[in-house]
Design a protein around this motif. Structure first.
Motif, PDB file in Angstrom:
ATOM      1  N   CYS A 204       0.834  -1.222   0.011  1.00 17.13           N
ATOM      2  CA  CYS A 204      -0.005  -0.162  -0.007  1.00 17.13           C
ATOM      3  C   CYS A 204       1.095   1.280  -0.096  1.00 17.13           C
TER       4      CYS A 204
ATOM      5  N   SER B  91      -0.086   4.405   0.946  1.00 12.95           N
ATOM      6  CA  SER B  91      -0.389   4.742   1.856  1.00 12.95           C
ATOM      7  C   SER B  91      -0.045   4.535   3.120  1.00 12.95           C
TER       8      SER B  91
ATOM      9  N   CYS C  66      -6.283  -1.847   0.029  1.00 14.69           N
ATOM     10  CA  CYS C  66      -5.336  -2.229   1.086  1.00 14.69           C
ATOM     11  C   CYS C  66      -6.010  -2.806   2.159  1.00 14.69           C
TER      12      CYS C  66
HETATM   13 ZN   LIG Z   1      -2.774   1.061   3.238  1.00 12.32          ZN
END
Ligand SMILES: [Zn+2]
Length: 336
Positions: free
Chosen positions: A38, A40, A56
């Motif tokens: 992921c 992020s 995710c």
């Molecule tokens: Zn994530």
């Protein structure tokens, strides 16, 4: 497939990237070689959604393989992008927007030009190595040449450019760097040298003694004699701008063209064209998305129709029947 794509290694390219899905899978393999991660939260668990994106498992954020790359939100099929990358990376002198548009049947010159602009924008990796050993440094005027001026078109402006070139012992040329300089002052040249040449390298220059080649010639000096490597590289770059791009490069875009010249020049002895293609895709996949707006900052390119880029310039996919995806199966070493 255009004829230019059938050079060395072209067969492998043809065999590997037959569908847009192949290309997407290759980008995914480049981006997440150990599987989805992921962007992020860094979580390594997730699942693929019906639309091809990933969700995710940690933060439930959704992302696509192309998000954060120059292929983000592109409306140009990836088979077209990959073929453009192949031509850009493997053609000896690269490819002009007009040739790209014609050979891939891209509907608008502007779309082809913006694709090449995006590729140029990823070539300079932050923190790349500086030049080492013996390094010739000089400044020269580049740009402004235009063969066969017609219709009273104004000659372009020449731009002062810093050039640094590694000199090999006993002879030969290594890597080079080129950057536009604000002016001919030491204050402009000094950051160019410190930014592109490793401390401890031997810098060979006569810039401070000789501020113009005209003055040097008046004294009977031959600037090419003292700094043969930089003059060789400068003349190759000028010739490339005149031939491949017919000299029609605006000052606002000159640096990105020089980046392209340097990228190809520094890989001229690469043992495989496929490696250069791989390196380009790796840079493209690891780069922030480049918005059209940021490429066209400054003047607009010539020959563009007065329509916005969202026109009907998006070419059809170059898809062919799918094949194996050898990057997934084989133990390929492309780290060179
Ligand atoms: Zn994530």
């Amino acid at each position: 497939m255009p004829a230019e794509g059938r050079g060395r290694g072209g067969g492998e390219f043809q065999a590997w990237f037959r569908t847009d899905g192949d290309c997407l899978d290759y980008l995914e393999w480049l981006r997440w070689p150990g599987g989805f991660t992921c962007p992020s939260c860094g979580c390594a668990a997730g699942w693929r959604l019906g639309d091809g994106r990933y969700e995710c498992a940690g933060c439930h954020g959704r992302t696509s393989v192309t998000a954060g790359t120059i292929f983000d939100r592109t409306r140009t099929p990836l088979t077209v992008w990959f073929t453009a990358c192949w031509l850009f990376a493997t053609a000896k002198d690269g490819i002009s927007a007009l040739s790209l548009q014609r050979s891939l049947e891209i509907g608008s010159y502007q779309t082809a030009w913006a694709m090449l602009g995006r590729l140029r924008s990823v070539l300079v990796r932050p923190g790349r190595d500086r030049l080492t050993g013996r390094v010739e440094v000089d400044e020269t005027f580049i740009g402004g040449e235009e063969p066969g001026l017609r219709g009273g078109r104004a000659r372009g402006k020449k731009v002062l450019t810093g050039i640094a070139v590694e000199v090999k012992e006993p002879k030969g040329i290594g890597r080079c760097r080129m950057a536009l300089l604000a002016d001919a002052s030491s204050a402009s040249l000094h950051p160019f040298v410190t930014g592109h040449v490793e401390p401890g390298a031997t810098v060979i220059t006569d810039v401070h003694q000789r501020r113009s080649q005209r003055a040097a010639r008046a004294r009977g000096d031959d600037p090419g004699k003292l700094l043969p490597a930089v003059h060789r590289v400068a003349s190759l770059a000028k010739r490339w701008l005149l031939s491949t791009h017919q000299g029609s490069v605006e000052e606002a875009h000159l640096q990105s063209y020089l980046d392209e010249f340097v990228f190809r020049f520094n890989r001229r002895r690469s043992r495989s064209r496929g490696l250069v293609f791989y390196r380009l895709l790796e840079l493209a996949a690891g780069h922030d998305p480049v918005r059209y707006r940021s490429i066209v900052a400054g003047k607009r390119p010539r020959k563009i129709p007065p329509t916005p880029p969202a026109g009907r310039g998006h070419p059809p996919s170059l898809e062919r029947p799918p094949a194996e995806r050898p990057w997934r199966a084989a133990d390929l070493d492309y780290s060179g």
